[in-house]
Write an enzyme that holds these catalytic residues in place. Sequence first.
Site, short mmCIF file in Angstrom:
data_model
loop_
_atom_site.label_atom_id
_atom_site.label_comp_id
_atom_site.label_asym_id
_atom_site.label_seq_id
_atom_site.Cartn_x
_atom_site.Cartn_y
_atom_site.Cartn_z
N TRP A 156 2.59 -15.00 2.24
CA TRP A 156 2.39 -15.08 0.77
C TRP A 156 2.62 -13.85 0.37
O TRP A 156 3.01 -14.14 -1.04
CB TRP A 156 0.84 -15.30 0.48
CG TRP A 156 0.55 -14.76 0.84
CD1 TRP A 156 -0.50 -13.91 2.10
CD2 TRP A 156 -0.32 -13.60 -0.72
NE1 TRP A 156 -2.02 -13.72 1.30
CE2 TRP A 156 -1.48 -13.27 0.07
CE3 TRP A 156 -0.24 -13.50 -1.59
CZ2 TRP A 156 -2.23 -11.90 0.05
CZ3 TRP A 156 -0.95 -11.90 -1.93
CH2 TRP A 156 -1.53 -11.82 -1.06
N GLU A 166 5.95 -16.48 -7.56
CA GLU A 166 5.31 -16.29 -8.21
C GLU A 166 5.90 -15.14 -9.14
O GLU A 166 5.43 -14.11 -9.87
CB GLU A 166 3.44 -15.25 -7.94
CG GLU A 166 2.67 -15.97 -7.29
CD GLU A 166 1.40 -15.39 -6.90
OE1 GLU A 166 0.92 -14.69 -7.68
OE2 GLU A 166 1.81 -15.82 -5.54
N HIS A 249 -10.37 -1.49 -0.80
CA HIS A 249 -11.09 -2.28 -0.14
C HIS A 249 -11.45 -1.17 1.36
O HIS A 249 -10.09 -1.26 2.32
CB HIS A 249 -11.06 -3.93 0.24
CG HIS A 249 -11.45 -4.33 -1.13
ND1 HIS A 249 -11.06 -5.49 -1.58
CD2 HIS A 249 -12.05 -4.41 -1.77
CE1 HIS A 249 -12.01 -5.87 -2.39
NE2 HIS A 249 -12.74 -4.78 -3.15
N PRO A 252 -10.11 -3.93 4.39
CA PRO A 252 -9.06 -4.97 3.13
C PRO A 252 -9.15 -6.67 3.96
O PRO A 252 -8.56 -6.69 5.15
CB PRO A 252 -7.81 -4.07 3.04
CG PRO A 252 -7.92 -3.12 4.63
CD PRO A 252 -9.02 -3.10 5.05
N HIS A 256 -1.29 -4.64 3.72
CA HIS A 256 -0.91 -4.11 3.80
C HIS A 256 -1.42 -3.66 2.23
O HIS A 256 -1.93 -4.01 0.98
CB HIS A 256 0.02 -5.01 2.85
CG HIS A 256 1.33 -4.53 2.62
ND1 HIS A 256 2.87 -4.87 3.13
CD2 HIS A 256 1.12 -4.60 0.52
CE1 HIS A 256 3.28 -4.28 1.27
NE2 HIS A 256 2.69 -4.18 0.24
N LEU A 257 -1.22 -2.29 2.03
CA LEU A 257 -1.87 -1.16 0.91
C LEU A 257 -1.89 -2.05 -0.90
O LEU A 257 -0.84 -2.29 -0.65
CB LEU A 257 -0.99 0.22 0.62
CG LEU A 257 -2.35 1.12 0.42
CD1 LEU A 257 -3.12 1.31 0.77
CD2 LEU A 257 -1.13 2.22 -0.30
N HIS A 258 -2.99 -2.32 -1.18
CA HIS A 258 -2.97 -2.23 -2.43
C HIS A 258 -3.83 -2.51 -2.98
O HIS A 258 -5.10 -1.56 -2.26
CB HIS A 258 -3.21 -4.57 -2.50
CG HIS A 258 -4.62 -4.46 -1.12
ND1 HIS A 258 -4.28 -4.61 -0.19
CD2 HIS A 258 -5.41 -5.10 -1.91
CE1 HIS A 258 -5.43 -5.23 0.47
NE2 HIS A 258 -6.11 -5.71 -0.56
#
EC number: 3.6.1.59
Length: 322
Positions: A156, A166, A249, A252, A256-258
């Site tokens: 996603w 999106e 977080h 996480p 995947h870095l966010h």
Amino acid sequence: MTSDSAAVNALDLSHFSLTRVLNEDTHSKTVYLLGTLPYSASNGGETRTEPALLIVERLHFTTAEANQLVAKRLTETGSTGQNDVYHWLRGRLRGYASDAADDEWDVKLTVVVPATEAHIRKYTRQERRMIRETPDIYQRVVLPYVEHLPKSRIHWLYNILDGIGEREHVLFNDPDPAHGFMLLPDSKWDKRTMESLYLLCLCHDRTIRSLRDLRAKHLPLLTNIRRQVGQVTSAKYGVPANQLRLFFHYQPSYYHLHVHVTHIQNTQLGGMTVGQAYLLDDVIDMLQLMDDYFQKCTLTYALGQDHPLYAALEEAGATADP
């Protein structure tokens, strides 16, 4: 995958069969339900009864409607989007829909179908314990787990980065492969209550999985996020940078870095607690002081006992008293 209104509208929630209540959050007015739902994939496959995770979140209540809440029930839904197994809808509640304007909705719905064990585990209430993850434990226990996770878990997310899913929700996109990122609303936000603002930054660099991968060479990416996010929220929502909380977080929920972006007044999110959230400003400062800080430090965090990593971390001694 683009937002597919037809596919989302095909989800007839009147056929949702409740199995059990996984969890409920009185602060966010959210209930997490596990059940089954007849479902047919968008490629025209046969309809099968699939496990379905239904997340029902009540939108901001006004004082005027407080005395009507008990009698309301969901009567109507409308699609707001879809990406992979995630479907988003809005709903109206019985006893109020006839009085509402056409563009006003009572609840925000998230449907995950087919729901996997990982989805169900994520939203099920569980006991939590503090973990002390040393660099050695990360290398022996955590890293092998991360490296063996199937890419389908974040399909996603790649849909968003690739411009497939999106697209209409993207607020900002810096396409630079090393220093760029996408900014879009998190699905938890109702997109109208500014004090509950919740956005998400998705980095284009697919080699950075978590805090553990960050080094000083990533500072241009992190400072770019800090600078650009405040400019976007100020221009679009009237929310200046000094009213934002930007954080990571660890562990996480996906590798995947966010970066999470919330309004400073939004204090109800559990993910902002000590033992899970690491402020972007602090991470930048640590990397400026030491290039490989996150490869050498011990990270202490809370972890649910049903998390796939918990048993291995416990065996490695990460849950023992220091």
